[in-house]
Write a protein that holds these residues in place. Structure first.
Motif, PDB file in Angstrom:
ATOM      1  N   GLY A  42       0.772  -1.226   0.000  1.00  0.00           N
ATOM      2  CA  GLY A  42       0.000   0.000   0.000  1.00  0.00           C
ATOM      3  C   GLY A  42       0.804   1.278   0.000  1.00  0.00           C
ATOM      4  O   GLY A  42       0.245   2.378   0.088  1.00  0.00           O
ATOM      5  N   LYS A  43       2.130   1.156  -0.119  1.00  0.00           N
ATOM      6  CA  LYS A  43       2.983   2.338  -0.090  1.00  0.00           C
ATOM      7  C   LYS A  43       3.824   2.423  -1.366  1.00  0.00           C
ATOM      8  O   LYS A  43       3.966   1.457  -2.098  1.00  0.00           O
ATOM      9  CB  LYS A  43       3.907   2.315   1.130  1.00  0.00           C
ATOM     10  N   THR A  90       9.714  -4.050   6.825  1.00  0.00           N
ATOM     11  CA  THR A  90       9.046  -5.062   6.018  1.00  0.00           C
ATOM     12  C   THR A  90       8.674  -4.526   4.637  1.00  0.00           C
ATOM     13  O   THR A  90       8.210  -3.394   4.516  1.00  0.00           O
ATOM     14  CB  THR A  90       7.782  -5.570   6.726  1.00  0.00           C
ATOM     15  N   GLY A  91       8.894  -5.356   3.614  1.00  0.00           N
ATOM     16  CA  GLY A  91       8.526  -4.973   2.262  1.00  0.00           C
ATOM     17  C   GLY A  91       9.255  -5.833   1.249  1.00  0.00           C
ATOM     18  O   GLY A  91      10.040  -6.710   1.612  1.00  0.00           O
ATOM     19  N   VAL A  92       8.982  -5.555  -0.008  1.00  0.00           N
ATOM     20  CA  VAL A  92       9.720  -6.189  -1.088  1.00  0.00           C
ATOM     21  C   VAL A  92      10.915  -5.299  -1.407  1.00  0.00           C
ATOM     22  O   VAL A  92      10.747  -4.105  -1.659  1.00  0.00           O
ATOM     23  CB  VAL A  92       8.843  -6.389  -2.330  1.00  0.00           C
ATOM     24  N   TYR A  93      12.082  -5.878  -1.390  1.00  0.00           N
ATOM     25  CA  TYR A  93      13.314  -5.146  -1.652  1.00  0.00           C
ATOM     26  C   TYR A  93      13.764  -5.398  -3.087  1.00  0.00           C
ATOM     27  O   TYR A  93      13.880  -6.541  -3.510  1.00  0.00           O
ATOM     28  CB  TYR A  93      14.396  -5.555  -0.654  1.00  0.00           C
ATOM     29  N   TYR A  94      14.006  -4.302  -3.793  1.00  0.00           N
ATOM     30  CA  TYR A  94      14.392  -4.367  -5.192  1.00  0.00           C
ATOM     31  C   TYR A  94      15.800  -3.829  -5.394  1.00  0.00           C
ATOM     32  O   TYR A  94      16.182  -2.797  -4.819  1.00  0.00           O
ATOM     33  CB  TYR A  94      13.436  -3.528  -6.046  1.00  0.00           C
ATOM     34  N   CYS A  95      16.530  -4.491  -6.251  1.00  0.00           N
ATOM     35  CA  CYS A  95      17.840  -4.031  -6.671  1.00  0.00           C
ATOM     36  C   CYS A  95      17.670  -3.230  -7.966  1.00  0.00           C
ATOM     37  O   CYS A  95      16.851  -3.578  -8.825  1.00  0.00           O
ATOM     38  CB  CYS A  95      18.722  -5.253  -6.919  1.00  0.00           C
TER      39      CYS A  95
END
Length: 122
Positions: A42-43, A90-95
């Protein structure tokens, strides 16, 4: 074609540590800067840390002193050591790789990885 593949995400309790890795593969001549972004549910996606080919680093304020970004230019890899993790991490971490040249005379390109989930429980 350049591909970025992240690894190292998972579930950890608050106060714990995780180490994320990202490897860039394909035809690569140079990469100017590499970054880690994250996106919580949601962010909007937000920049967490970045590192240039010269080793200059930058961090968002909320992770300073807890996260460390590093890279290996020869291997085209970047890592993110995350300590003292909090539930808000917490979250999805992207490179993300910016200023990528696939050969010496090519134009610059930019690439995203597919993301790795980090969940910090309270």
């Amino acid at each position: 074609q350049v591909q970025l593949v992240e690894s190292g995400g998972g579930l950890v309790q608050a106060g714990g540590s995780l180490r994320l890795s990202c490897a860039a593969s394909g035809t690569i001549f140079s990469i100017n800067a590499m970054f880690w972004y994250r996106q919580a549910p949601g962010k909007q996606r937000e920049l967490v840390a970045g590192i240039t080919s010269a080793g200059n680093t930058s961090y968002r304020d909320s992770v300073k002193g807890r996260f460390t970004i590093s890279r290996d230019n020869a291997k085209n890899t970047v890592e993110l050591q995350m300590n003292s993790l909090k539930p808000e991490d917490t979250g999805v971490y992207y490179c993300y790789a910016g200023g990528v040249k696939v050969y010496v005379g090519s134009s610059y390109g930019a690439y995203w990885g597919q993301g790795t989930q980090v969940t910090v429980s309270s």
